[in-house]
Design an enzyme around this catalytic site. Structure first.
Site, PDB file in Angstrom:
ATOM      1  N   HIS A  70      18.044 -30.685  -4.820  1.00  0.00           N
ATOM      2  CA  HIS A  70      18.676 -30.144  -3.622  1.00  0.00           C
ATOM      3  C   HIS A  70      18.936 -31.225  -2.578  1.00  0.00           C
ATOM      4  CE1 HIS A  70      18.184 -25.543  -3.938  1.00  0.00           C
ATOM      5  NE2 HIS A  70      18.117 -26.061  -5.154  1.00  0.00           N
ATOM      6  N   ASP A  71      18.137 -32.265  -2.569  1.00  0.00           N
ATOM      7  CA  ASP A  71      18.394 -33.364  -1.644  1.00  0.00           C
ATOM      8  C   ASP A  71      19.543 -34.229  -2.140  1.00  0.00           C
ATOM      9  OD1 ASP A  71      17.890 -35.078   0.625  1.00  0.00           O
ATOM     10  OD2 ASP A  71      16.953 -36.482  -0.763  1.00  0.00           O
ATOM     11  N   THR A 121       6.467 -22.476 -22.891  1.00  0.00           N
ATOM     12  CA  THR A 121       5.559 -23.524 -22.368  1.00  0.00           C
ATOM     13  C   THR A 121       5.845 -23.662 -20.873  1.00  0.00           C
ATOM     14  OG1 THR A 121       7.148 -25.267 -22.962  1.00  0.00           O
ATOM     15  CG2 THR A 121       5.421 -24.760 -24.568  1.00  0.00           C
ATOM     16  N   ASN A 166      18.271 -23.399   0.228  1.00  0.00           N
ATOM     17  CA  ASN A 166      17.078 -24.239   0.370  1.00  0.00           C
ATOM     18  C   ASN A 166      15.847 -23.470   0.838  1.00  0.00           C
ATOM     19  OD1 ASN A 166      18.276 -26.653  -0.442  1.00  0.00           O
ATOM     20  ND2 ASN A 166      19.115 -27.032   1.594  1.00  0.00           N
ATOM     21  N   HIS A 177      14.475 -26.451 -15.455  1.00  0.00           N
ATOM     22  CA  HIS A 177      14.063 -25.061 -15.665  1.00  0.00           C
ATOM     23  C   HIS A 177      13.000 -24.917 -16.753  1.00  0.00           C
ATOM     24  CE1 HIS A 177      18.085 -23.463 -13.822  1.00  0.00           C
ATOM     25  NE2 HIS A 177      17.282 -24.039 -12.941  1.00  0.00           N
ATOM     26  N   SER A 178      12.541 -26.036 -17.314  1.00  0.00           N
ATOM     27  CA  SER A 178      11.456 -25.949 -18.293  1.00  0.00           C
ATOM     28  C   SER A 178      10.136 -25.604 -17.617  1.00  0.00           C
ATOM     29  CB  SER A 178      11.317 -27.276 -19.058  1.00  0.00           C
ATOM     30  OG  SER A 178      10.871 -28.317 -18.204  1.00  0.00           O
ATOM     31  N   ARG A 205      13.062 -29.371  -7.980  1.00  0.00           N
ATOM     32  CA  ARG A 205      14.014 -28.629  -7.155  1.00  0.00           C
ATOM     33  C   ARG A 205      14.314 -29.382  -5.869  1.00  0.00           C
ATOM     34  NH1 ARG A 205      15.942 -23.517  -7.100  1.00  0.00           N
ATOM     35  NH2 ARG A 205      16.426 -22.529  -5.110  1.00  0.00           N
ATOM     36  N   VAL A 228      23.356 -33.168  -1.980  1.00  0.00           N
ATOM     37  CA  VAL A 228      23.974 -32.974  -0.660  1.00  0.00           C
ATOM     38  C   VAL A 228      23.973 -34.327   0.046  1.00  0.00           C
ATOM     39  CG1 VAL A 228      23.872 -31.761   1.539  1.00  0.00           C
ATOM     40  CG2 VAL A 228      23.174 -30.583  -0.559  1.00  0.00           C
ATOM     41  N   ASP A 284      10.888 -20.598 -18.492  1.00  0.00           N
ATOM     42  CA  ASP A 284      10.575 -20.940 -19.886  1.00  0.00           C
ATOM     43  C   ASP A 284       9.370 -20.097 -20.273  1.00  0.00           C
ATOM     44  OD1 ASP A 284       9.754 -21.969 -22.294  1.00  0.00           O
ATOM     45  OD2 ASP A 284       9.572 -24.039 -21.624  1.00  0.00           O
ATOM     46  N   SER A 336      17.480 -36.021   3.566  1.00  0.00           N
ATOM     47  CA  SER A 336      18.023 -35.183   4.644  1.00  0.00           C
ATOM     48  C   SER A 336      17.505 -33.752   4.557  1.00  0.00           C
ATOM     49  CB  SER A 336      19.550 -35.194   4.600  1.00  0.00           C
ATOM     50  OG  SER A 336      20.020 -34.822   3.317  1.00  0.00           O
TER      51      SER A 336
END
Length: 310
Positions: free
Chosen positions: A62-63, A232, A90, A187-188, A58, A66, A229, A72
């Protein structure tokens, strides 16, 4: 390993401008222990907290999305000077203290040499491998950015339409396959708060037993979480794609990847082959790590990842 070498040259071809000054083993002379220091810090935390893989995936996403992969996101807000970290999207990013510890050890070993942007990239790579995902090399040589402005943050939410998500990824030089790979792979592992998937709880197509279970969980106070998930939950693998095919995607964007004509075939391919998923997930992570990077004399090498040098 042959696959690692092939992976590196593949991305020299795909993104030559971004990789022009990035290379594997960038710190082999200036800080020979750089990658092993980061790996040790990440492994030490992973032993007590396997959720850090989701945290780093994540953080890097997210870095990089942007203004590019320039760390940053790590800048702390100050009175009168907010930063990317200040924004709502964030607020749930975590793991900063692990980056701090890696930076502390790197500064002791090789002062003002290893960028915070490279630490994020290496930490993400190492945490993915620890969680059972692919092992791969990443080119390094990034430098840290000099701007962190909350107004720059425009990240996709969990209900973004597939078409809009494709456009957002395309703006960063990434294609539809990259998008499906990074969203599903990211998202696993990890969790989502009930407030982020309330729309799924009224979806008649959602697999009934999962929907019933989630409704019970989400009836509790304080906005509970559930694993993205369900099969697993702490392993980086292709299981989430099989879940999506069975109408067991938690977030709207996850489930829609399996329904949209432009992405459903990719989901099916990954659901049937973990080998294919692992290969492409490594490739997509390397590619994401090249988005608008600063190299050479651009930017800076921060002494503290949370503040600019000047």
């Amino acid at each position: 390993m042959r696959s690692i070498t092939a992976l590196f040259f593949l991305f020299c071809f795909l993104a030559p401008s971004a990789l022009a000054q990035l290379r594997t083993g960038f710190y082999s002379r200036s800080c020979p222990r750089a990658e092993s220091i980061v790996a040790s810090v990440v492994a030490n935390r992973f032993r007590s907290d396997k959720s850090i893989t989701a945290a780093f995936l994540r953080m890097q996403f997210h870095d990089c999305f942007v203004r590019g992969c320039d760390a940053s996101l790590l800048i702390d807000p100050r009175p009168g000077r907010p930063s990317e970290k200040s924004t709502g999207p964030n607020a749930s990013v975590r793991g900063y203290e692990i980056i701090d510890e890696a930076k502390r050890q790197l500064e002791a070993a090789c002062p003002r040499t290893v960028s915070c942007a490279d630490i994020v990239t290496l930490a993400t790579r190492d945490s993915v491998a620890l969680a059972g995902g692919p092992r791969f090399s990443v080119p390094t040589g990034r430098r840290d950015g000099l701007r962190s402005n909350p107004n720059d943050v425009n990240l996709p939410g969990p209900t973004i339409p597939v078409s809009a998500s494709i456009q957002l990824f395309a703006a960063q030089g990434m294609n539809t396959n990259d998008m499906v790979t990074l969203i599903g792979g990211g998202h696993s592992v990890g969790v989502a708060h009930c407030s982020l998937f309330q729309d799924r709880l009224s979806d008649r197509a959602m697999e009934p037993s999962l929907k019933s279970s989630l409704r019970r969980k989400c009836s509790s106070p304080n906005d509970p979480t559930t694993f993205l998930d369900q099969k697993t939950s702490f392993t980086v693998d292709n299981a989430i794609y099989g879940e999506i095919r069975r109408q067991r995607g938690i977030l709207r964007i996850d489930q829609n990847l399996g329904l949209d004509r432009s992405t459903s075939g990719i989901v099916s391919g990954y659901a049937s082959s973990n080998t294919l998923f692992r290969k492409r997930f490594a490739e997509a992570l390397v590619k994401m790590g090249t988005i608008k990077v600063l190299t050479g004399r651009s930017g800076e090498i921060r002494r503290n990842c949370r503040v600019f040098n000047n």
